[in-house]
Design an enzyme around this catalytic site. Structure first.
Site, mmCIF file in Angstrom:
data_model
loop_
_atom_site.group_PDB
_atom_site.id
_atom_site.type_symbol
_atom_site.label_atom_id
_atom_site.label_comp_id
_atom_site.label_asym_id
_atom_site.label_seq_id
_atom_site.Cartn_x
_atom_site.Cartn_y
_atom_site.Cartn_z
ATOM 1 N N GLU A 1 -62.418 15.566 -7.949
ATOM 2 C CA GLU A 1 -63.107 16.814 -8.292
ATOM 3 C C GLU A 1 -64.514 16.510 -8.796
ATOM 4 O O GLU A 1 -64.719 16.267 -9.975
ATOM 5 C CB GLU A 1 -62.330 17.600 -9.366
ATOM 6 C CG GLU A 1 -60.974 18.073 -8.939
ATOM 7 C CD GLU A 1 -60.307 18.943 -9.987
ATOM 8 O OE1 GLU A 1 -61.020 19.538 -10.808
ATOM 9 O OE2 GLU A 1 -59.070 18.995 -9.998
ATOM 10 N N GLU B 1 -53.838 16.836 -13.249
ATOM 11 C CA GLU B 1 -54.375 16.396 -14.545
ATOM 12 C C GLU B 1 -53.286 16.385 -15.615
ATOM 13 O O GLU B 1 -53.458 16.885 -16.734
ATOM 14 C CB GLU B 1 -55.506 17.332 -14.990
ATOM 15 C CG GLU B 1 -56.763 17.239 -14.175
ATOM 16 C CD GLU B 1 -57.956 17.885 -14.884
ATOM 17 O OE1 GLU B 1 -57.776 18.931 -15.527
ATOM 18 O OE2 GLU B 1 -59.066 17.317 -14.806
HETATM 19 C C1 LIG Z 1 -62.190 19.920 -20.210
HETATM 20 C C2 LIG Z 1 -61.226 20.840 -19.511
HETATM 21 C C3 LIG Z 1 -60.631 20.148 -18.309
HETATM 22 C C4 LIG Z 1 -59.721 21.118 -17.586
HETATM 23 N N1 LIG Z 1 -59.837 20.863 -16.156
HETATM 24 C C5 LIG Z 1 -60.534 21.630 -15.366
HETATM 25 S S1 LIG Z 1 -61.522 22.957 -15.795
HETATM 26 C C6 LIG Z 1 -62.071 23.312 -14.105
HETATM 27 C C7 LIG Z 1 -61.204 22.448 -13.211
HETATM 28 C C8 LIG Z 1 -60.039 23.234 -12.555
HETATM 29 O O1 LIG Z 1 -59.289 23.916 -13.536
HETATM 30 C C9 LIG Z 1 -59.121 22.256 -11.791
HETATM 31 O O2 LIG Z 1 -58.010 22.974 -11.273
HETATM 32 C C10 LIG Z 1 -58.607 21.179 -12.717
HETATM 33 O O3 LIG Z 1 -57.838 20.243 -11.961
HETATM 34 C C11 LIG Z 1 -59.753 20.447 -13.391
HETATM 35 N N2 LIG Z 1 -60.575 21.425 -14.057
#
Ligand SMILES: CCCC/N=C1\SC[C@@H]2[C@H](O)[C@H](O)[C@@H](O)CN12
Length: 636
Positions: free
Chosen positions: A260, A179
Site C-alpha cells: 500500500e 494489517e
Molecule cells: C495509522 C493507521 C493505520 C491504519 N491503516 C490504514 S488507514 C488507510 C489504509 C486502509 O484502511 C487499508 O485498508 C489498510 O490496510 C491500511 N490503511
C-alpha cells in the site's frame, strides 16, 4: 484487442497443463510468472465502490496507466449482509469483476479478509455476528468467530479457486487478514486457521501473503510461517529503505513488496479533505520501482461509499464520508487527473505503457434544480413501509443488532408516563452514534457519541418520546471493533431514573412507499420528495445538498449515500448515470433529512444536480474538536 474472459480462461486452461504458474524465486528475489521474472505495478480498486457499468472503464484506465495488476478487497458483509443470505450478482459479482480484469490484461492481488479495514463498514465484517454473539471476539481464534469465518470461506473460496492463476485465472496472490499486526490480539492460532482454510480450499499453488505497517511489532504479530510477509508505507521518500529493510528481517530473500503506497488519504466528516501532493507520490513510486520492488498504489481509484457502507475510525469516533475519492489518480467518478499522468510517466520509465490513448473522463451533466417537497415526518412514515415495520417491544432499549436491523436508522419510542412540566434531563450515554430527540414530533436536540448525550425535555403524559438513532458506520480499525453495536447500547435515564417501556422500529428507508402526506405538518426528521425528467441519454452528475443539513438520499430507490453539508467537507454526492432514467421515465429523489432545511419555506426546498464535484469544502471552525471520553455501560 481484449479477448472475452471465456476465451482467455479456456485458452489458459489448455495452457495450464504447461507450467502456468506464479511462484517466488528466492534466489533472485523476484516473483516468477510462468517461470519468467515478474514485478507487479499494481493499483487498488474496490468493485464494491464502483457502479458495475464503470468497472471496465476504470480497469482500462488502470491498464493504460501502465499497471499490470490490481489489488482488490472482498468485503464479507457486502456479500452476506444477513446470516446465510449471499449475494454475488450485479454490484456484488466479484467473479465477474475479476474476469473483467483478466480480459483487460491485469492480474489480480486478492485480499479476501475476512477483515479488510478499508474505511468500509466494520472493516468488512458482517454485523449479524454481533446478534449471534454480542460478546464475540472478532479477529481472534474465538470459536464462534472462527465458525462464522469458516462458513464464509466454504462459500467464497470455491468461487475463487477456478480464478487462481494456476487454474487459468488472473489471481496471483491471496492476502491473509489485513494489517493484523496492528490489532491488539496478536493471535497466531487465528492466523493459522486462516492459512489452513486457504490451503484447504484453494490448494497450495497460490502464494499467500500478509500486509503490515512497517513497524517491528506490526510484523511480529502480523506475520506467519507459510505466508509471505509484505509491508505497507506511505510516500515517505528515502524512509522506504527502512521499511524494506524491516521486511527483510522477516523475508531475507524474495521480492520486496509495498502493498500500500498511499496516493492520497481517507477523509472524515468534519475534517478538511485529505490531499497528497503529486510530486510526493511520484518521487516515492520512482524510488520504489528503481529498487526493483513490487508496489500497489492505495488507492488508484477510490470510488464511493454508497448506501450505509462507509466505515469509521476510533478514538475519537469519526465516520467516513460517502465520497472515497482518496485524492487518488482516478477521481471518485473515474476522471483522469494530473496525478494519473504523472504516475503513468514514472511507470513508463520501468515498463512500456500501452500505446493506446488514455480513455476520456466520462461526461458530466448539470440537470439543474429539483424542488423537494416536504412529504411527512419520521412519525408519519412509520405506517408507510412495505412490508409493514415490525414493532419490537422491550422494557429496556434493544440494540440494532438485537432487532436484526444492522445499518442506517432506528427509532426508539417511549410513551411519557407523567407530565414533565419542568425541563427534565434525558440522558442517552449509549447512543451509537447520533440521535435526534423529539416529543410528539417536536425536535428537542441532537445527541452524539463522545459528545453531548443529555438533553432537556418537556412533555405531557401520553405523548411520544421518540429517539431517532443513526448508525454512522461501524469502526473498522483497532480496539473499537470489539464493542461495535449500534442503536442505543445502554439504559436511557430521565432525571436519573431508568426509562422502561420501549417500542423499537427499524427504518428500512429503501422499502418506504410513496408517503403522499404533503399536507402533513411538523419539522422533525422528515421525508422530502422531488422528481425530474430529462431528454437524451443519462450522464453522470453531482447532487448538491447545500440547502439541507444532514441525512440520506435515494434516487429511484437507489441508496446514494449520506449527506452532511452542514459539516463537510463533502457537499455534493457523485451520481452515476446508472442511477438515472431517461425520458419518458421520471426520476424520483427522496431525502431523509434529520436536521434542518435551510430554505425560507420549510415545505419546498431545492437540491441541484451539477456537473462538478465538491468534496473539499472548509469544515466549520472547531467542528473537528476531539471528542470527550466515550462512556460504554453494560446493560442493566
Ligand atoms: C495509522 C493507521 C493505520 C491504519 N491503516 C490504514 S488507514 C488507510 C489504509 C486502509 O484502511 C487499508 O485498508 C489498510 O490496510 C491500511 N490503511
Amino acid at each position: 484487442m481484449f479477448w472475452p474472459s471465456s476465451i482467455l480462461l479456456f485458452t489458459a486452461y489448455i495452457v495450464s497443463g504447461q507450467n502456468r504458474s506464479f511462484t517466488i524465486d528466492y534466489d533472485n528475489n523476484t516473483f516468477l510468472k510462468d517461470g519468467e521474472p515478474f514485478r507487479y505495478i499494481s493499483g487498488s480498486i474496490h468493485y464494491s465502490r464502483i457502479p458495475p457499468i464503470y468497472w471496465k472503464d476504470r480497469l482500462m484506465k488502470m491498464y493504460v496507466a501502465g499497471l499490470n495488476a490490481i489489488q482488490i478487497y472482498i468485503p464479507w458483509n457486502f456479500h452476506e449482509p444477513v446470516k446465510g443470505v449471499y449475494n454475488f450478482t450485479g454490484a456484488h459479482d466479484v467473479e465477474g469483476f475479476i474476469k473483467l480484469a483478466q480480459d483487460v490484461g491485469l492480474v489480480v492481488i486478492l485480499r479476501s479478509g475476512p477483515y479488510i479495514c478499508g474505511e468500509w463498514e466494520f472493516g468488512g465484517l458482517p454485523a449479524w455476528m454481533l446478534k449471534e454473539d454480542p460478546t464475540i471476539q472478532v479477529r481472534t481464534s474465538d470459536p464462534t468467530y472462527l465458525q462464522f469465518v469458516g462458513g464464509w470461506y466454504d462459500v467464497l473460496y470455491p468461487k475463487i479457486k477456478p480464478l487462481l492463476y494456476v487454474n487459468g485465472g488472473p489471481i496471483i496472490t491471496v492476502q491473509i487478514e489485513n494489517e493484523y499486526g496492528s490489532y491488539f490480539a496478536c493471535d497466531y492460532n487465528y492466523l493459522r486457521f486462516l492459512r489452513e482454510k486457504a490451503v484447504e480450499l484453494l490448494g497450495t499453488d497460490v502464494i499467500l501473503f500478509s500486509t503490515d505497517g512497517s513497524g517491528a511489532h506490526n510484523l511480529q504479530c502480523g506475520s506467519l510461517e507459510g505466508v509471505y510477509t509484505t509491508v505497507d508505507f506511505g510516500p515517505t521518500g528515502q524512509k522506504c529503505r527502512k521499511a524494506f529493510f524491516l521486511q527483510r528481517q522477516w523475508e531475507p530473500r524474495g521480492p520486496l513488496v509495498n502493498s500500500e503506497l498511499y496516493t492520497g488519504w481517507l477523509d472524515h466528516w468534519g475534517k478538511n479533505h485529505s490531499v497528497t501532493h503529486i510530486d510526493v507520490v511520484a518521487k516515492s513510486l520512482d524510488l520504489i520501482l528503481s529498487m526493483g520492488a513490487n508496489v500497489n498504489m492505495y488507492m488508484f481509484e477510490g470510488g464511493t461509499n454508497f448506501g450505509y457502507w462507509n466505515g469509521a475510525n476510533y478514538p475519537p469516533y469519526q465516520s467516513v464520508p460517502t465520497s472515497y475519492d482518496y485524492d487518488a489518480p482516478l477521481t471518485e467518478a473515474g476522471d483522469i487527473t494530473d496525478k494519473y499522468i504523472a504516475l503513468r510517466q514514472i511507470i513508463s520509465k520501468y515498463n512500456p505503457v500501452p500505446k493506446m490513448p488514455i480513455p476520456p473522463s466520462t461526461p458530466k451533466h448539470a440537470y439543474g434544480k429539483v424542488s423537494m417537497v416536504f412529504d411527512g415526518t419520521v412519525q408519519d412514515i412509520l405506517t408507510r413501509f412495505s412490508p409493514p415495520l415490525p414493532v419490537n417491544k422491550s422494557q429496556l432499549p434493544l440494540t440494532m443488532e438485537q432487532i436484526g436491523s444492522y445499518y442506517g436508522y432506528i427509532l426508539y419510542r417511549h410513551v411519557i408516563l407523567v407530565n414533565l412540566t419542568t425541563a427534565s434531563i434525558l440522558s442517552v450515554p449509549g447512543v451509537r452514534d447520533r440521535a435526534n430527540v423529539m416529543v410528539n414530533g417536536r425536535p428537542l436536540g441532537v445527541l452524539e457519541r463522545g459528545g453531548e448525550t443529555d438533553v432537556n425535555i418537556t412533555g405531557t403524559k401520553g405523548q411520544y418520546l421518540d429517539i431517532l438513532v443513526e448508525n454512522q458506520g461501524r469502526i473498522g480499525f483497532g480496539s473499537g471493533m470489539l464493542n461495535n453495536s449500534k442503536g442505543i447500547i445502554s439504559n436511557v435515564l430521565l432525571n436519573g431514573s431508568i426509562v422502561e417501556g420501549w417500542e423499537i422500529y427499524p427504518l428500512p428507508l429503501e422499502d418506504l412507499l410513496r408517503v403522499n402526506l404533503s399536507m402533513a405538518t411538523g419539522i422533525s426528521p422528515s421525508i422530502y420528495v422531488g422528481n425530474f425528467s430529462f431528454q437524451g441519454t443519462a450522464e453522470d452528475t453531482y447532487l448538491d445538498m447545500t440547502n439541507f443539513s444532514k441525512g440520506q438520499v435515494f434516487i429511484n430507490g437507489f441508496n446514494l449515500g449520506r449527506y452532511w453539508p452542514s459539516l463537510g467537507p463533502q457537499i455534493r454526492l457523485y451520481v452515476p448515470k446508472s442511477a438515472l432514467l431517461a425520458a419518458p421515465s421520471i426520476n424520483y429523489v427522496m431525502l431523509f433529512e434529520t436536521e434542518n432545511v435551510l430554505c425560507p419555506s420549510k415545505q419546498i426546498c431545492a437540491v441541484e444536480f451539477m456537473d462538478t464535484p465538491l468534496i473539499n469544502a472548509t469544515v466549520p471552525a472547531g467542528s473537528s474538536e476531539e471528542e470527550g471520553q466515550e462512556i460504554t455501560f453494560l446493560r442493566r
